[in-house]
Design a protein around this motif. Structure first.
Motif, mmCIF file in Angstrom:
data_model
loop_
_atom_site.group_PDB
_atom_site.id
_atom_site.type_symbol
_atom_site.label_atom_id
_atom_site.label_comp_id
_atom_site.label_asym_id
_atom_site.label_seq_id
_atom_site.Cartn_x
_atom_site.Cartn_y
_atom_site.Cartn_z
ATOM 1 N N ARG A 1 39.918 94.875 34.586
ATOM 2 C CA ARG A 1 39.388 96.202 34.897
ATOM 3 C C ARG A 1 39.681 96.545 36.354
ATOM 4 O O ARG A 1 39.515 95.721 37.249
ATOM 5 N N ASP B 1 30.063 102.554 34.386
ATOM 6 C CA ASP B 1 31.158 102.135 33.513
ATOM 7 C C ASP B 1 32.027 101.066 34.178
ATOM 8 O O ASP B 1 33.251 101.110 34.124
ATOM 9 N N GLY B 2 31.375 100.158 34.846
ATOM 10 C CA GLY B 2 32.114 99.057 35.454
ATOM 11 C C GLY B 2 32.609 99.324 36.860
ATOM 12 O O GLY B 2 33.167 98.440 37.498
ATOM 13 N N THR C 1 40.215 99.913 31.794
ATOM 14 C CA THR C 1 39.787 98.619 31.289
ATOM 15 C C THR C 1 40.697 98.227 30.130
ATOM 16 O O THR C 1 40.908 99.019 29.214
ATOM 17 N N TYR D 1 29.025 92.485 33.476
ATOM 18 C CA TYR D 1 30.196 91.810 32.949
ATOM 19 C C TYR D 1 29.988 91.343 31.511
ATOM 20 O O TYR D 1 30.247 90.208 31.170
ATOM 21 N N ALA E 1 38.351 104.424 36.206
ATOM 22 C CA ALA E 1 38.385 103.025 35.777
ATOM 23 C C ALA E 1 39.352 102.873 34.618
ATOM 24 O O ALA E 1 39.440 103.737 33.750
ATOM 25 N N ASP F 1 41.233 95.436 27.261
ATOM 26 C CA ASP F 1 40.652 94.293 26.553
ATOM 27 C C ASP F 1 41.720 93.677 25.656
ATOM 28 O O ASP F 1 42.325 94.379 24.846
ATOM 29 N N ASP G 1 38.370 93.384 38.431
ATOM 30 C CA ASP G 1 37.632 92.330 37.732
ATOM 31 C C ASP G 1 38.561 91.670 36.724
ATOM 32 O O ASP G 1 39.247 92.364 35.970
ATOM 33 N N ASN G 2 38.559 90.397 36.714
ATOM 34 C CA ASN G 2 39.258 89.643 35.665
ATOM 35 C C ASN G 2 38.220 88.791 34.979
ATOM 36 O O ASN G 2 37.645 87.904 35.610
ATOM 37 N N ARG H 1 39.432 90.487 29.688
ATOM 38 C CA ARG H 1 39.244 91.867 30.126
ATOM 39 C C ARG H 1 39.699 92.013 31.580
ATOM 40 O O ARG H 1 39.278 91.255 32.441
ATOM 41 N N GLY I 1 38.429 99.453 38.916
ATOM 42 C CA GLY I 1 37.539 100.589 39.139
ATOM 43 C C GLY I 1 37.793 101.152 40.527
ATOM 44 O O GLY I 1 37.978 100.393 41.479
ATOM 45 N N THR J 1 36.193 88.566 40.770
ATOM 46 C CA THR J 1 36.279 89.972 41.141
ATOM 47 C C THR J 1 36.649 90.069 42.612
ATOM 48 O O THR J 1 36.346 89.184 43.408
#
Lengths: 497, 1032
Positions: B457, B156-157, B443, B83, B441, B445, B498-499, B455, B459, B520
Motif C-alpha cells: 500500500r 483507508d490506510g 492498495t 493493518y 492510496a 492485494d 506499507d508492506n 498487501r 498512501g 512500513t
C-alpha cells in the motif's frame, strides 16, 4: 547502501549546523553579527533597557499600564519587561559562550579568529557587567548551556567581577585598533574604558574597595586622547553623525525588515508630533520626571544641553497646533517634558536607523574626573570635566556662558557636582540607574526618592510615591528564572522582593 | 446443523423457506427444525458476517449440514483494525465502532462532530464555534503534558496526522497569536462508512509510536456490485446567536462612566440631554445646555445587535456508486458553505472523492482511493495574547463603548487599552486562508495461497495552504505601521509505504491462526514560508498587495523532514472459537531522536474469552453474547518538533546593521539540544466485557483501564539564564485510569416500528506521577510542580492559570481564593492588605492563606480543576413507518473553567470599557452593602491576576441534536429508490451554570500549558436545519 539509521539521521536543510558556522570566516562573522543583534534586540537594548530601566531608575515616568509596578519602583518579578530583559541578556551570553568555546578549540585556520574571540569576550563582559549591577549575584555561565548545565546557582559578585575583568583584559589585548576592522565596532580602547568603569563601580559602591580607584584611573588614562568630543552637544544625536569620534561603543540599527527592531522612537517621541512623519504612531511614553528636568534647569538655566536633551513648554503637533507640556502643565502625561535624543524624521512606524550609543567619550572624561577627585581631590580633576563643559557651551551659533567650568571646589563638593553632572550630560542614555545606585543606598535615597516625593507639584493621590526600600538597589530576579532554575529558589530572591 | 468453516455451530442463523414468511433460527448447537410446505424445499440460510446461501432440501428426515462462509467484505460485520481486520465478535481490544447516521452527517461538516458524545472515553472539545475552528479530541484522558495529545487518524490506510499542523503566524514579530485552524480535513463525513476508535494498547500498539493517544480509523464508502445508484443530499442550516453576554446598554454605560468620574471628583464624562441624547461633557452643565444646538451628539449602538447576523450554511453533495463483480466504483463530490454569525466569517469546502475496487485477476486486487478538497476560510480575530487582548472581535463587541464612531473606541493612550470598535475589525482585518488537500492510496492485494496474502500500500497526503493576514489603518495595530500584511504558506507531503503479509490458517476445527507481519516507511516533508510587509501607500489590495509595502521583512523559508521506519507483526490465535489470543509487536525508529535512543519497541498482548460459547451458558435463552477481554500493551509518543536533539543555527528575526544601516546577516543558535530525548511510553492495562441479550437487541460494553505514561515528553520551562526559555526533555509520569460504559437497546424492532436507545458514560482520573523536579514553594504549599504558560501578554490575566503538581490531576487552577466582597467595617478591619496596599470597603475579599495580613504570591493556592468528573452522551431514535424522530444529548460534569473574560467584564473598574450589567448594577455601594460585585472603581482585577471569582463550573448537558425525518413512501415504479426529508435543531437546549458564551470552550487549542481557559471565545449558535436525501 540503504541503512535505516542513515535515513533517520536529521540534518536541517534550512538551518546551519554548528560545524558549518565555525568552519568558515563568513560563518564566524555571521554569528558575531548575531551576537551584536542579540544585544540590540528589543529584549535588551531595543526596548527593555528603556521601557523598564528608565522608569525604574526613579528619574523617569512612564504611563505604560502593563509596567506600572516598575514605574512606581515596586517592580514585580513577573514584570513584562524584566521577564524579557534577563532572558535576552543570557541569550547574548550564551551566543558569546558558543563563539568562545568553538573558536578557542578549533584547528581550522580562520583569519578572523582572534578578532571574533575578542568581540565575544567584550560583549560577554559588557553583558555580565550590566547583569551584576542590575541583579547582583547572577549565574555565571561561561560555556554554551547544555542539558547537563540547566541549573546553575548565583555566583558571588566577586567571581562575576573577576570574570568581567578577565574578559575585558583579553578584549583589550586582542580587539583591533581604529581602522583595522569594521566601522561601528568597538576597538581595543573600548575594553579599557569599560575596565575603568568596572573598577570605578567596585571602588565606589557600598562595601566597595577604594583601592580600585587607582585601577580605574590607570585604565581610563589609556583611553584619554584615543577618542574626542563632537564639536557641539546637539550633533551627538544627529542621525547623520553616527559612529562619530566620540563613540566608544555603539549598537547599530538599520531600517532592515518589517519587524520592530527597537522601541526607542515610539517610547520617547510624543504622539502626533512633528518629530516623526504624519502617518506614524508614537507613544511619548517615557518622560523625565519633573524633578529631573528642574534639577538641570536650576543648575544651569542657560545650558544649551537643556535644549539638546529636552522638549519642554510645548511642542508642535502634526495638525499645526501647539501642545503645552511641562513646565507649562503639571498634570497627566503632558505634565512631563520630553526627551529629545531619540527622534527620527525617517521613522516608518516599525524600524529606525537610529543607533544606540552605549558608551561615549564624554562619559569617560566625567568618570576620570570623578576618579581623580576620589584619589587626589579636585585639583587635577577639573581638566576632564571642564573639557566636557566647554563642549557643552559650544553651539553652532558660538560659545555661550553656561555651563561654567568647575573651579574652587573641595573634594566633597566636587563629588556631589560631578555625579549630578553625569545626569545633565548623559540623561536617557542608559547610565542613570547605575549612577544613582553605585554610590550606595543613602545616595540613592537622597538623589532619587527624596527629591521625587518632595517635589513642589507632588500629589500623593495621583503621583507614584517612591517607597523607601533597599529593594530598589537591585532588580528582582525574574520569576521565570526562579521557577525554571532548580539552583535558585524563592529564598534566594534579592532583598525586599 | 449450521456451522461456520471451523465447524463451530452458529447460533441464531436464520433459515427461511423461499417465497414464504416461514422461518426459524438455529439454537445454541446450530440446530434447527423447520416445517416446510412442500418438497423439495428451497431454504435461504443467512447469518450476520457470513455469505447467505440457498440450499435445496430433498429429504425430510436426513439431517442437513450447512457450512456458511465468512464474508470479509461485509464491512459492517468486520472491524477494521490496524493493518488488518477482524470479525466484530473476535475483537480482543477496546474498540468502539461508530457508523455515522445520515441525520448526523447532514448537519456536521467535520468528523469531530460525528464522534462527539458517541463513544465512551472519547472527549471532543470545540476550540471555537467559528466556521473552520478545530476541535481537540482526547481519548481516555490527557496522555501528554506537552506536544500532541491528538489521536492518530488513519483514513483507508493513509496516515493522516495533521491536527496540530498549521502555517506559521506570518506576523509573529509581535506577540500575536493566531488560532490554529484545520483539524482533520480532507475527508467528508458523508463519505464515511464506519469509524473505529481504538482505545486500549492491545488495539493501538500496532501503531507503536503514534498509538499512545488512541487511533481513529476511518473507512470510507465503496461501490457495490449492482445497478448504478445516484444519491443526492442537501442541507440548509440557519444559525442564530445563543446565550449572549448581557452588557450595559448605552444609558447604563453612561451612568457607569459618570459614576467612575464622580468617585474621583472629576467632571462627568457624558452629558444626557433632556431629550435623551448623549454628548461628551464639556465645561459645565450650563455650558452644555446653552450650546445644545452646536454640541455634537453621540449615536448609541448595541454592538451585539449591530454585529451578529443570522448565519446560513448550505451543504450539497452527490454520490454515484455501483459496478460489476470485478470493478466497483464510488464517486462523490459536493460543496459546503458555512457562514459565521459575524460578517465576513465563513468556511467553504469543495471536495470530491473516488474509491475504486478492481479485481485484476483471480489473485490480484487493486483498490484505489483519491480524494481532493479545497477549503477557503475567512476568520475574524479570535483569541489573542497580545496586550489587553483587544485585538479580538468579540472583545470589541463586549467591551466597546456603546456609541458609534466614538473617538475613544480607537484612540487609547496606551496601546494595550485600545478598543477600535467592532466595525473597524470587520472592515479592516482579514484572516483568509485557502487549502488544497489531496489524499490518495493504492492498495494491491495478492493472494499468494489460501493461507497467505500479501498487501502493498502507498498512501499519500498532500496539503498546500496559504494564510494571509491584513491589518488596515482603522485598526490601531495597522495604524502604527501604516497597514500591515502577512502571508504564510505550508506545503506538506506525507507518504507511507506499507508492506504486509497476512496469513490465516486453521489447523483443525479447534485451532485458528491468523496475523500480519510487515514493514512500513513513513515520511513527511514540510515546507513553510512567511512574508511580512508594512507601510502601504496604497491599501486597496490588502494582503494580496504585500509586494507594495514599503517596509519588507526578509522572507522566511523553512523545510523539515521527518521519518519513521517500522517493523510490525500481529498474531491472533483462536482456540475452540472460544479463547482468543492476540499478540502484537511494533518497532519504530524515529528521526526525531538521536542514534541509540531512536528505536522504540511496543509489544501488546490480549486475551478474550467468549463465555457464551461455553456449555454452561449455551442454554441461556436470552444471552446472545458474552465476552470478557483483558489486554496489556506499550505505546509511544514522539510528537515533538523536529531537530530537538541538535542545535541548529538560524537567522535572527531582524538582521544586524553595519555603520551605513545596511543589513548584516546574523545567525544564532535556535534551541538547546537534548541528545538524550527518547520515546514517551504508555503502558496500558485494559479489561472489558461485551454482552448482548435477545439476539443482541440489547448490547453493552464495560471497559476499565489503567494507563501509565512514563518519560513524558515535556517542553520544560528552564531558567532563561541558559539562553533559552524551554527545551524538550523526557520528564515526569502521568497516569490515567477510568471506566467506560456503553449500552444500546433495540427496544422495539419490527417492520413498522423501531425504537432504539443508546448511551455511554466515561469516567477518567488523571494524575501526575514523579515529575523529577525538586519540591519548591508554590503559594502556601510546597510541591514538586511546575506552572503552565502565562495566559496573556497584556494587562489582564498575565499570570499562568494552571499548575502541574506531582500526585494531583494535571492543570489545576492556581490563583487567589476569595470570599465575597469586603462589605462591613468589621470585615474591613480584619482584611489583609494587597501587596502592601490597604483594603477598602467594596474590595474583593482575598483569603490570606498564610495569615500574615498581606496578600502576596505566598497566598496563591489551588482554586479549581479543569478535569471533568465524567462525560456522557445518550440518545434515542424511533421510527414508525416512514416517520422518524431522533435526539442526542451530550454532557460533561464536574469540570471548572477559568473564565478570563470576567477580568474585563466582571469588574466596574476605572477604564472606559463596557462591562456586564450585573457587575455594575450589583456592585457594592454604601447603599448596596450586599452587592456581590466589587465597588465601582475597584482597579485590582489586573493586579490580582487570577482569582476564584473567575472560576466557574463548566458542567453542562446539551441537546446537541434533534431530528424529525420522513421517508417518503415510494411505489415500485417510482423513479426514486428513496426520498428522505428531515428537519432538525442543533444546540437547542443547554443546561449549564457557566456564565460565558458556552461551557464547551478551550481557547488555547493544542496548548497543554493553558488548559480549561476561556479567553475571548466566540459565542455559539442555535441552528435549525433542513435536509433532503434522494437516491435513484
Amino acid at each position: 547502501s540503504f541503512s535505516c539509521e542513515d535515513a533517520l539521521d536529521e540534518s536541517p536543510e534550512t538551518f546551519f549546523s554548528e560545524e558549518q558556522i565555525y568552519s568558515t570566516e563568513q560563518g564566524v562573522e555571521s554569528v558575531i553579527n548575531g551576537l551584536y543583534q542579540s544585544m540590540a534586540d528589543p529584549g535588551y537594548h531595543g526596548s527593555s533597557m528603556h521601557g523598564l530601566i528608565m522608569p525604574i531608575s526613579g528619574k523617569f515616568f512612564s504611563n505604560q499600564g502593563a509596567s506600572e509596578d516598575a514605574t512606581s519602583l515596586n517592580c514585580s518579578p513577573v514584570n513584562t519587561w524584566i521577564t524579557r530583559l534577563w532572558p535576552q541578556m543570557y541569550t547574548t551570553v550564551n551566543i558569546a559562550n558558543g563563539i568562545i568555546l568553538n573558536l578557542e578549540n578549533t584547528d581550522v585556520a580562520l583569519e578572523n579568529r582572534e578578532t571574533a574571540l575578542a568581540q565575544a569576550y567584550f560583549i560577554r563582559a559588557v553583558t555580565y557587567f550590566d547583569l551584576v549591577r542590575w541583579f547582583g549575584e547572577v549565574p555565571l555561565r561561561l560555556e554554551p548551556s547544555t542539558n547537563e548545565t540547566l541549573h546553575v546557582a548565583r555566583a558571588p559578585k566577586s567571581e562575576v567581577y573577576a570574570q568581567i575583568i578577565s574578559d575585558f583584559e583579553k578584549a583589550a589585548a586582542t580587539l583591533p585598533d581604529f581602522g583595522e576592522y569594521l566601522e561601528g565596532r568597538p576597538v581595543k580602547y573600548a575594553a579599557n574604558a569599560y575596565l575603568a568603569k568596572v573598577y570605578m563601580q567596585m571602588a565606589g559602591e557600598d562595601n566597595g574597595n577604594p583601592a580600585f580607584w587607582q585601577n580605574a584611573k590607570n585604565e581610563a588614562l589609556k583611553v584619554i586622547g584615543r577618542y574626542s568630543l563632537n564639536a557641539t552637544y546637539a550633533e551627538i544625536f544627529d542621525l547623520s553623525n553616527e559612529n562619530s569620534e566620540e563613540s566608544i561603543f555603539e549598537l547599530q540599527y538599520g531600517q532592515n525588515g518589517a519587524l520592530r527592531n527597537s522601541d526607542v522612537i515610539r517610547f520617547y517621541t510624543p504622539r502626533n508630533s512633528v518629530f516623526t512623519p504624519d502617518n506614524t504612531v508614537t507613544f511619548g511614553r517615557i518622560r523625565p520626571n519633573k524633578e529631573t528636568f528642574d534639577q538641570h534647569v536650576n543648575q544651569y538655566p542657560e545650558d544649551p544641553r537643556i535644549e539638546g536633551t529636552f522638549v519642554f513648554g510645548s511642542y508642535e503637533q502634526n495638525n499645526g497646533s501647539e501642545r503645552t507640556i511641562y513646565p507649562e502643565r503639571t498634570s497627566g502625561n503632558d505634565g512631563y517634558a520630553v526627551i529629545r535624543k531619540y527622534f527620527d524624521p525617517n521613522f516608518n512606524g516599525t524600524t529606525t536607523n537610529r543607533n544606540f550609543i552605549k558608551f561615549r567619550y564624554a562619559d569617560l572624561l566625567l568618570m576620570l574626573a570623578e576618579i581623580e577627585n576620589e584619589l587626589n581631590g579636585p585639583a587635577n580633576a577639573y581638566q576632564y570635566v571642564n573639557e566636557v563643559l566647554a563642549r557643552a557651551r559650544t553651539t553652532e551659533e558660538g560659545e555661550v556662558t553656561e555651563p561654567q567650568d568647575f573651579a574652587g571646589m573641595d573634594q566633597d563638593e566636587f563629588r556631589t557636582r560631578i555625579l549630578r553632572e553625569r545626569q545633565y550630560e548623559l540623561l536617557a542614555e542608559g547610565h542613570i540607574w547605575f549612577d544613582t545606585r553605585r554610590r550606595g543606598y543613602q545616595y540613592f535615597l537622597d538623589e532619587v526618592v527624596t527629591p521625587h516625593n518632595t517635589h513642589p507639584t507632588f500629589d500623593e493621590n495621583t503621583d507614584f510615591v517612591y517607597p523607601v526600600s533597599v529593594k530598589n538597589m537591585l532588580l528582582p530576579i525574574p520569576s521565570n528564572e526562579i521557577s525554571g532554575n532548580q539552583a535558585i529558589t524563592p529564598a534566594d530572591q534579592n532583598p525586599g522582593y | 446443523t449450521i456451522t461456520d468453516e471451523n465447524d463451530t455451530p452458529l447460533l441464531g442463523a436464520s433459515v427461511l423457506e423461499n417465497g414464504t414468511t416461514n422461518g426459524v433460527v438455529t439454537d445454541f448447537d446450530g440446530n434447527f427444525t423447520i416445517n416446510v410446505g412442500r418438497m423439495p424445499a428451497y431454504l435461504t440460510v443467512s447469518y450476520l458476517g457470513y455469505t447467505s446461501i440457498e440450499v435445496k432440501v430433498e429429504s425430510t428426515t436426513t439431517p442437513v449440514s450447512i457450512v456458511l462462509e465468512e464474508n470479509a467484505e461485509q464491512l459492517a460485520q468486520v472491524v477494521v483494525i490496524g493493518y488488518g481486520e477482524v470479525n466484530r465478535r473476535d475483537v480482543t481490544g477496546a474498540i468502539t465502532t461508530i457508523d455515522p447516521k445520515r441525520d448526523n452527517v447532514a448537519v456536521n461538516p467535520n468528523i469531530e462532530g460525528i464522534l462527539q458524545g458517541r463513544a465512551a472515553g472519547v472527549q471532543i472539545t470545540n476550540n471555537g464555534t467559528e466556521p473552520g475552528a478545530p476541535s481537540s479530541v482526547s481519548i481516555r484522558g490527557i496522555n501528554s503534558l506537552t506536544g500532541n495529545t491528538q489521536p492518530l487518524y488513519v483514513i483507508d490506510g493513509v496516515i493522516v496526522d495533521s491536527a496540530t499542523e498549521d502555517t506559521f503566524d506570518p506576523l509573529s514579530g509581535g506577540s500575536s497569536y493566531l488560532a490554529p485552524q484545520g483539524g482533520i480535513t480532507g475527508i467528508n463525513p458523508q463519505d464515511i462508512e464506519s469509524i473505529q476508535v481504538l482505545k486500549d494498547a492491545s488495539a493501538t500498539a500496532i501503531y507503536g509510536s503514534r498509538g499512545a493517544n488512541g487511533v481513529i480509523i476511518i473507512t470510507t464508502k465503496r461501490g457495490k456490485a449492482g445497478e448504478t445508484k445516484y444519491s443526492f443530499s442537501s442541507t440548509v442550516q440557519i444559525g442564530r446567536l445563543t446565550n449572549n453576554i448581557d452588557v450595559l446598554d448605552t444609558a447604563g454605560y453612561v451612568q457607569y462612566q459618570n459614576e467612575v468620574r464622580a468617585n474621583q471628583d472629576f467632571d462627568p464624562k457624558f452629558f444626557v440631554y433632556p431629550d435623551g441624547t448623549y454628548a461628551e461633557f464639556q465645561m459645565d452643565e450650563a455650558f452644555m445646555l446653552a450650546n445644545s444646538e452646536t454640541i455634537p451628539r453621540l449615536t448609541p449602538v448595541d454592538w451585539s445587535d449591530d454585529t451578529y447576523r443570522t448565519a446560513i450554511t448550505t451543504n450539497n453533495r452527490i454520490s454515484i456508486y455501483g459496478g460489476g463483480e470485478k470493478n466497483k466504483f464510488y464517486f462523490a463530490g459536493g460543496h459546503l458553505k458555512n457562514e459565521g454569525i459575524v460578517p465576513r466569517a465563513f468556511a467553504k469546502r469543495t471536495d470530491f472523492t473516488m474509491n475504486l475496487d478492481n479485481t485484476l485477476s483471480r489473485k490480484l486486487e487493486l483498490t484505489t482511493k483519491i480524494g481532493a478538497s479545497y477549503l477557503e476560510n475567512s476568520a475574524s480575530k479570535g483569541t489573542d495574547n497580545l496586550g489587553g487582548t483587544n485585538n479580538n472581535l468579540v472583545r470589541q463587541i463586549i467591551s466597546g463603548a456603546p456609541f458609534e464612531n466614538f473617538d475613544e473606541n480607537n484612540d487609547g493612550l496606551d496601546f494595550t487599552e485600545v478598543i477600535d470598535g467592532p466595525q473597524a475589525w470587520i472592515e479592516d482585518y482579514d484572516d483568509l486562508s485557502n487549502e488544497l488537500r489531496l489524499l490518495g492510496a493504492l492498495t494491491l492485494d495478492y493472494k499468494i495461497s489460501e493461507v497467505f496474502k500479501y498487501r502493498a500500500r502507498i498512501g499519500t497526503d498532500f496539503r498546500n495552504k496559504e494564510r494571509s493576514i491584513w491589518y488596515g489603518t482603522n485598526i490601531f495595530r495597522g495604524r502604527q505601521a501604516n497597514g500591515e500584511a502577512g502571508i504564510s504558506t505550508l506545503e506538506r507531503f506525507r507518504y507511507n509505504i506499507d508492506n504486509t503479509l497476512m496469513f490465516k490458517k486453521k489447523f483443525n476445527k479447534n485451532h485458528k491462526l491468523d496475523g500480519t507481519v510487515g514493514t512500513t516507511w513513513d515520511q513527511s516533508t514540510i515546507k513553510r514560508t512567511a512574508n511580512q510587509a508594512s507601510d502601504f501607500p496604497n491599501q486597496d489590495l490588502r494582503a494580496d498587495g504585500i509586494s507594495f509595502g514599503q517596509v519588507q521583512q526578509v522572507p522566511f523559508f523553512d523545510k523539515q523532514q521527518e521519518s519513521i521506519v517500522s517493523f510490525l507483526g500481529r498474531l491472533n490465535y483462536t482456540l475452540y472459537n472460544k479463547y482468543l489470543f492476540t499478540a502484537t509487536y511494533r518497532a519504530d525508529g524515529s528521526s526525531k531522536f538521536a542514534r541509540g535512543e531512536r528505536f522504540g519497541h511496543f509489544p501488546a498482548v490480549a486475551f478474550a474469552w467468549k463465555l457464551n460459547k461455553e456449555k454452561f451458558l449455551r442454554k441461556s435463552e436470552s444471552l446472545s453474547d458474552l465476552k470478557v477481554r483483558v489486554g496489556w500493551g506499550l505505546t509511544g509518543n514522539q510528537s515533538i518538533p523536529n531537530y530537538r536533539t541538535l542545535t541548529p543555527y538560524g537567522p535572527t528575526q531582524t538582521p544586524y546593521s553595519d555603520d551605513e544601516n545596511n543589513p548584516l546577516t546574523a545567525i544564532i543558535p535556535t534551541n538547546l539540544a537534548n541528545p538524550d530525548l527518547t520515546w514517551e511510553t504508555t503502558s496500558q492495562y485494559n479489561a472489558g466485557i461485551d454482552f448482548g441479550f435477545l439476539n443482541d437487541r440489547f448490547t453493552g460494553t464495560i471497559d476499565v483501564y489503567h494507563k501509565e505514561i512514563t518519560d513524558l515528553l515535556l517542553n520544560v520551562e528552564i531558567g532563561p539564564s541558559t539562553g533559552f526559555e524551554n527545551y524538550f526533555a523526557n520528564q515526569g509520569d502521568l497516569t490515567n485510569k477510568g471506566i467506560e460504559f456503553a449500552i444500546n437497546a433495540d427496544i422495539i424492532d419490527n417492520d413498522n416500528f423501531t425504537w432504539n436507545v443508546f448511551g455511554n458514560l466515561s469516567v477518567n482520573r488523571n494524575e501526575i506521577g514523579n515529575l523529577g523536579i525538586p519540591p519548591a514553594t508554590f503559594g502556601n504549599a510546597t510541591y514538586s510542580a511546575f506552572l503552565g504558560r502565562q495566559v496573556s501578554g497584556g494587562n489582564f490575566f498575565k499570570t499562568p492559570a494552571n499548575i502541574f503538581i506531582e500526585g494531583e490531576a494535571p492543570a489545576l487552577f492556581y490563583g487567589f481564593a476569595t470570599d465575597g466582597i469586603i462589605s462591613s467595617e468589621e470585615e474591613l478591619a480584619n482584611a489583609p492588605s494587597f501587596r502592601g496596599n490597604p483594603a477598602q470597603l467594596g474590595d474583593v475579599a482575598i483569603i490570606d492563606q498564610n495569615g500574615d495580613g498581606d496578600i502576596t504570591d505566598s497566598d496563591l493556592t489551588i482554586i479549581g480543576d479543569p478535569n471533568p468528573d465524567f462525560t456522557y452522551g445518550f440518545g434515542s431514535q424511533a421510527s414508525y413507518k416512514g416517520v422518524s424522530l431522533s435526539f442526542f444529548f451530550n454532557g460533561v460534569e464536574g469540570n471548572d473553567i477559568a473564565n478570563g473574560n470576567l477580568l474585563r467584564e466582571g469588574y466596574a473598574d476605572n477604564n472606559g470599557n463596557n462591562i456586564r450589567t450585573e457587575a455594575y448594577e450589583n456592585a457594592y455601594r454604601a447603599d448596596n452593602p450586599n452587592g456581590t460585585f466589587p465597588r465601582v472603581g475597584y482597579d485590582l482585577a489586573d493586579e490580582t491576576g487570577f482569582t476564584d471569582r473567575i472560576v466557574e463550573d463548566g458542567s453542562f448537558l446539551r441537546l446537541s441534536n434533534i431530528t424529525l425525518g420522513y421517508q417518503l413512501p415510494l411505489g415500485d415504479n417510482s423513479p426514486l429508490d428513496s426520498a428522505y426529508f428531515s428537519v432538525s435543531g442543533q444546540n437547542l437546549w443547554l443546561i449549564t451554570d457557566y456564565s460565558g458564551f458556552d461551557p464547551e470552550v478551550n481557547s488555547f487549542s493544542f496548548d497543554p500549558g493553558r488548559v480549561g481557559i476561556d479567553w475571548n471565545s466566540f459565542p455559539n449558535t442555535k441552528r435549525f436545519s433542513f435536509a433532503l436525501n434522494l437516491t435513484f
